[in-house]
Design an enzyme around this catalytic site. Structure first.
Site, PDB file in Angstrom:
ATOM      1  N   VAL A  35       0.861  -1.182   0.000  1.00 17.10           N
ATOM      2  CA  VAL A  35       0.000   0.000   0.000  1.00 17.10           C
ATOM      3  C   VAL A  35       0.898   1.234   0.000  1.00 17.10           C
ATOM      4  O   VAL A  35       1.678   1.420   0.946  1.00 17.10           O
ATOM      5  CB  VAL A  35      -0.924   0.049   1.240  1.00 17.10           C
ATOM      6  N   HIS A  36       0.808   2.053  -1.048  1.00 17.34           N
ATOM      7  CA  HIS A  36       1.647   3.252  -1.051  1.00 17.34           C
ATOM      8  C   HIS A  36       1.061   4.414  -1.849  1.00 17.34           C
ATOM      9  O   HIS A  36       1.540   5.534  -1.748  1.00 17.34           O
ATOM     10  CB  HIS A  36       3.037   2.930  -1.618  1.00 17.34           C
ATOM     11  N   ARG A  37       0.028   4.171  -2.669  1.00 19.96           N
ATOM     12  CA  ARG A  37      -0.501   5.234  -3.529  1.00 19.96           C
ATOM     13  C   ARG A  37      -1.054   6.394  -2.704  1.00 19.96           C
ATOM     14  O   ARG A  37      -1.749   6.194  -1.703  1.00 19.96           O
ATOM     15  CB  ARG A  37      -1.617   4.684  -4.414  1.00 19.96           C
TER      16      ARG A  37
END
Length: 361
Positions: A207-209
């Site tokens: 998860v990084h967006r």
């Protein structure tokens, strides 16, 4: 022929690794018309586990220039990169500038090249999410428009460009396949386990967006789902530094069976992909890598540029809604897509890039 390659983010290290190896192989058989490559690392990903480790593991030539530009907002970061890349191009005077994907490094390299009238090659051109709120969408559209050659990984990418009128522009369009597949084939034999202990039969998650991390409701919903899923099946999450900071900012609690580990190198990620049972991600690159390693994927986004994965049943969009994520997870075990379907070429994408550069020089 001289090529200046602009990279700055994890997926770009991997892609450039495949293309750089192809440059080396080409030069070994064509010494009289060799291609020299000068790599510029903008510094966009500055954590050593997310940057230096890729050059060490993948034997990519070390960058000739380290710009160390990071930790800034979009405008300041892109502006500083543009300024510094321009200085490099004035020194190196290349025949081509080559950029990858859709990051701020991509756009800065594209603008610097176009303003100096240097030919620009865009790898992964023509991709569209059709969400103009995503900075990546803005970056890829602008980069395509100022390029000289657009190297497209898929038929849908070419179709997007045709609909936007690119057939009427003096820009070459080449379907070359996906360099990420080249890299996966090149380096899969070197996969190794991370230093941390990894449970068996686990789900791999990233998860990084910004659309997820910067929105507290979306991020809390995602981690509520991950915590719930982990009660049934262990979840392994290589934790991006900025995601970690937002987890702390929003005071999100992590379940005991949600295994957050430090960011991993590419060969460790290959190990995780090989050994996981399912992938949950908001990463564009990991969606494809899941397909390369025959793993079903749930994408934590409302849209994806890799529409062929959705259309052919390898991937499902679940956004950041708790109920949608859980329903898709419960249904994932019944999915059996045909992974023998060839969507991204046969591992020759890098060689086709070289052919395209030579043809349009």
């Amino acid at each position: 022929m001289k090529v200046v390659t602009i990279i700055g983010a994890r997926p770009q290290f991997i892609k450039s690794g495949a293309v750089s190896r192809s440059f080396i192989e080409y030069n070994q058989t064509n010494p009289k018309e060799s291609i020299s490559e000068v790599i510029v690392h903008t510094g966009q990903h500055y954590d050593s586990n997310m940057s230096d480790v890729f050059f060490e593991q993948m034997n990519i030539p070390k960058p000739a220039y380290q710009l160390d530009i990071n930790g800034l907002g979009h405008g300041a970061m892109t502006g500083q990169m543009l300024e510094e890349i321009e200085k490099v191009l004035l020194i190196e005077k290349p025949d081509w500038v080559m950029v990858y994907g859709d990051t701020n490094s991509t756009l800065a390299g594209a603008l610097a090249a176009s303003k100096l009238h240097i030919k620009l090659a865009h790898i992964e051109a023509g991709l569209r999410s059709f969400n103009m709120r995503m900075p990546e969408e803005v970056n890829r559209i602008l980069t395509d428009r100022v390029s000289s050659v657009l190297f497209c990984p898929t038929d849908s990418a070419i179709s997007n460009l045709e609909k936007e009128g690119y057939n009427d522009l003096d820009i070459a369009i080449v379907k070359n396949g996906d360099v990420m597949m080249d890299a996966s084939l090149m380096f899969s034999a070197f996969a190794k386990a991370p230093q941390e202990e990894i449970p068996s039969n686990f789900i791999l998650t990233t998860v990084h967006r910004a659309e997820n991390t910067d929105d507290p409701e979306r991020l809390k919903n995602i981690f509520k789902a991950l915590n719930t899923i982990s009660q049934e099946t262990p979840v392994v999450l290589p934790l991006h530094p900025r995601t970690k900071s937002f987890i702390e900012k929003y005071d999100i609690q992590l379940g005991s069976n949600l295994h957050c580990i430090d960011p991993v190198g590419y060969v460790e990620m290959l190990y995780l992909l090989k050994n996981c049972s399912l992938v949950l991600t908001d990463s564009g690159g990991l969606q494809k890598e899941a397909y390369f390693f025959k793993k079903y994927c749930l994408t934590l986004r409302d849209e994806t540029e890799w529409v062929e994965l959705i259309d052919n049943g390898f991937n499902k969009l679940v956004g950041a809604d708790f109920e949608t994520i859980m329903a898709a997870f419960k249904n994932a075990h019944s999915q059996s897509p045909d992974f023998s379907l060839d969507l991204y070429g046969n591992g020759e994408a890098s060689k086709k890039i070289i052919e395209g550069l030579l043809k349009h020089k």
